[in-house]
Design an enzyme around this catalytic site. Structure first.
Site: not given
Ligand code: AMP
Ligand code: ZN
Length: 106
Positions: A4, A46, A93, A98, A100
């Site tokens: 993850c 998680h 989307g 995890h 967020h």
């Molecule tokens: P979601 O599409 O809602 O799952 O959002 C995932 C978000 O994580 C996207 O906006 C990505 O740009 C962001 N993301 C992916 N990898 C990283 C990372 N290493 N650090 C910060 N944000 C990230």
């Molecule tokens: Zn996680």
């Protein structure tokens, strides 16, 4: 090995631009911002997605919202406005499995 991405960020295996950290939550700047201010707020625990929320996670869910609201105020977004987004599943989307919360503003 964790599979993850956000658990790896919580564990410090992958760097992030941290804006908040406490015992239960972490907030950091999105690597590909979709707005001038784009912060992700995550539980350290998680939790795969909104689909896993149940009564036992009610406090966590409330604290997540309140923390995101406090970060919005600290980033001076409360006067101009902001948006919270939580994507769930492929059609929602969600790309990182995890839970967020996206805080978007500016
Ligand atoms: P979601 O599409 O809602 O799952 O959002 C995932 C978000 O994580 C996207 O906006 C990505 O740009 C962001 N993301 C992916 N990898 C990283 C990372 N290493 N650090 C910060 N944000 C990230
Ligand atoms: Zn996680």
């Amino acid at each position: 090995m964790s599979s993850c991405l956000f658990c790896d960020i919580v564990d410090g295996k992958i760097p992030c631009e941290k804006v908040h950290g406490d015992e239960n939550f972490l907030a950091f700047r999105d690597i590909a911002p979709a707005a001038p201010q784009h912060i992700l707020v995550i539980p350290r625990q998680h939790i795969g997605s909104l689909n896993e929320l149940d009564e036992s996670l009610a406090n966590m869910a409330g604290e997540l919202l309140l923390l995101a609201r406090r970060i919005a105020a600290r980033e001076n977004l409360d006067a101009t406005g902001y948006r919270f987004v939580i994507n769930c599943g492929a059609d929602g989307g969600q790309s990182v499995g995890h839970l967020h919360l996206h805080l978007l503003g500016g």
